[in-house]
Design an enzyme around this catalytic site. Structure first.
Site, PDB file in Angstrom:
ATOM      1  N   ASN A 176      -3.184   4.510  -2.565  1.00  0.00           N
ATOM      2  CA  ASN A 176      -3.689   3.352  -3.295  1.00  0.00           C
ATOM      3  C   ASN A 176      -2.698   2.209  -3.153  1.00  0.00           C
ATOM      4  O   ASN A 176      -1.523   2.436  -2.880  1.00  0.00           O
ATOM      5  CB  ASN A 176      -3.834   3.733  -4.777  1.00  0.00           C
TER       6      ASN A 176
ATOM      7  N   HIS B 187       0.873  -1.170   0.000  1.00  0.00           N
ATOM      8  CA  HIS B 187       0.000   0.000   0.000  1.00  0.00           C
ATOM      9  C   HIS B 187       0.907   1.216   0.000  1.00  0.00           C
ATOM     10  O   HIS B 187       1.768   1.356   0.851  1.00  0.00           O
ATOM     11  CB  HIS B 187      -0.919   0.020   1.215  1.00  0.00           C
ATOM     12  N   CYS B 188       0.704   2.106  -0.962  1.00  0.00           N
ATOM     13  CA  CYS B 188       1.599   3.251  -1.117  1.00  0.00           C
ATOM     14  C   CYS B 188       0.900   4.504  -0.599  1.00  0.00           C
ATOM     15  O   CYS B 188      -0.101   4.930  -1.181  1.00  0.00           O
ATOM     16  CB  CYS B 188       1.974   3.396  -2.593  1.00  0.00           C
ATOM     17  N   VAL B 189       1.435   5.098   0.477  1.00  0.00           N
ATOM     18  CA  VAL B 189       0.803   6.308   1.027  1.00  0.00           C
ATOM     19  C   VAL B 189       0.937   7.491   0.068  1.00  0.00           C
ATOM     20  O   VAL B 189       0.113   8.399   0.074  1.00  0.00           O
ATOM     21  CB  VAL B 189       1.392   6.705   2.407  1.00  0.00           C
TER      22      VAL B 189
END
Ligand SMILES: [Zn+2]
Ligand SMILES: [Zn+2]
Length: 406
Positions: free
Chosen positions: A190, A184-186
């Site tokens: 997304n 999960h990429c802050v």
């Protein structure tokens, strides 16, 4: 000059801090100073502060921070995305108008393209979801076979209430199961998964290109100015690190718009490049960020001598009938792995071929010679590794189904 050196050091410190905060947890950095500093940052420092806060303020500080901190770290919020985009926009507003009149027509052609691409790809990364829904669940179940090492059939997501497809993971930020979950990429608000992985890799390439190209342009323009500022005979005397740093500090101070952004690009380029290098390594190894953590657990068990391997052809009479699904996948293995302190004994029974659990009716039975204790991860087959080019094709969304010639 002193102030400029401070600015340079501050930017360097921020880059190192970001690198440690973002990448320190990666299994690749286990047992390295990066991992240690990451622990200092996320574990020791907060724990130390909590102790001080408890003693002095009765824990009020921590309660307040947990409320704001949980928002910053746990909720799916746009702060990092806004920060990241603003940094790019401001950098470009500062740099481009100052540099534009001095650029050749070739660079004037490329600069707008190189600047625009990251925005387009960033947008695609943010809006493209890889969520598994009721509608696409059946299709997602067919995307990858279960390797029975990292992913076993028959596990249900307790939130989504359907069977978890191989290589998927439920993301608590996105509140959905994500196909081929990487992380999960802050920055993107997304998950990086099956559908946006190609945009993510392209974004990393475009950012690396932009930062390296920008640094190159900045350096060329500043060098050009140096030629004009310093007479040729003085340059011979300009030797040694101190003179070099001082000269460049003067240059950056004289041309602050080009100079400051040049410094920023120069110091953030290694971040983008190392992230790209890491993801290229993942593609080469046929794995994902999510899976590297699982592989590291297996590696630890193998190093401790706790993993035993056999072939299903040795155990089952009709191994090919085990799972018709596997035959659609180009890489086939019939390995069965179990983790145990002692080797599986003779007459051992596989409780379930899908879960690979060895059941030993009695420990006084002799070890089963069909099981071999593993000493290296090289002895473990990764069916998701189809060779670099096929892995790349898979990540980029092209079909790779069909037998792969060795
Ligand atoms: Zn789920
Ligand atoms: Zn997510």
């Amino acid at each position: 000059m002193g102030a400029l050196r401070t600015v340079g050091l501050v930017i360097l410190a921020i880059s190192v801090f970001t690198f440690i905060a973002l990448f320190g947890r990666l299994p690749a950095f286990r047992k390295t100073p990066v991992a240690f500093l990451h622990r200092v940052l996320w574990v020791y420092l907060p724990n130390g502060l909590a102790v001080v806060d408890n003693g002095w303020f009765g824990g009020r500080g921590v309660r307040c921070w947990t409320r704001s901190g949980s928002y910053v770290l746990k909720e799916n919020h746009p702060l990092v995305l806004i920060f990241f985009t603003s940094l790019m926009v401001i950098g470009e507003i500062v740099f481009v108008p100052a540099a534009w009149p001095r650029l050749s027509s070739v660079h004037q052609f490329w600069v707008p393209i190189v600047i625009t691409l990251p925005y387009v790809l960033l947008y695609k990364c943010v809006v493209t979801k890889s969520f598994i829904t009721e509608d696409n669940h059946e299709e997602e179940m067919r995307r990858y076979p279960y390797d029975r090492v990292l992913f076993h059939p028959g596990h249900e997501c307790s939130t989504c209430h359907f069977l978890k497809p191989a290589r998927s993971k439920h993301c608590s930020f996105c509140n959905a199961c994500v196909s081929r979950h990487d992380h999960h990429c802050v920055w993107l608000m997304n998950c990086v998964g099956a559908n946006n992985c190609m945009y993510f890799i392209s974004l990393l390439v475009s950012l690396s290109v932009m930062l390296i190209y920008g640094s190159y342009l900045g350096k060329s323009l500043l060098s050009e100015s140096l030629e004009q500022l310093v007479p040729p005979d003085v340059k011979i005397a300009m030797q040694g690190w101190t003179t070099w740093i001082n000269t460049w500090s003067v240059l950056v101070a004289t041309y602050p718009r080009i100079g400051a952004v040049f410094l920023l690009m120069l110091m953030t380029a290694p971040l983008a490049v190392s992230f790209l290098a890491y993801h290229t390594y993942l593609i080469w190894a046929g794995t994902t960020t999510n899976e590297t953590a699982k592989w590291t657990d297996w590696k630890d068990d193998v190093e401790d001598g706790l993993v035993f391997k056999t072939r299903s052809s040795l155990i089952f009479e009709n191994p090919t009938a085990m799972d018709p699904h596997d035959r659609a996948w180009p890489v086939h293995t019939d390995q069965i792995l179990v983790t145990d302190e002692d080797p599986p004994t003779e007459g051992c029974l596989l409780m379930s071929s899908s879960n690979c659990i060895a059941h030993r009716p009695g420990s006084d039975l002799p070890p089963d010679p069909r099981w071999k204790r593993l000493h290296s991860m090289k002895e473990v087959d990764n069916i998701y590794d189809m060779g670099f080019w096929n892995n790349l094709r898979d990540v980029m969304g092209f079909s790779v189904r069909g037998p792969i010639s060795e």
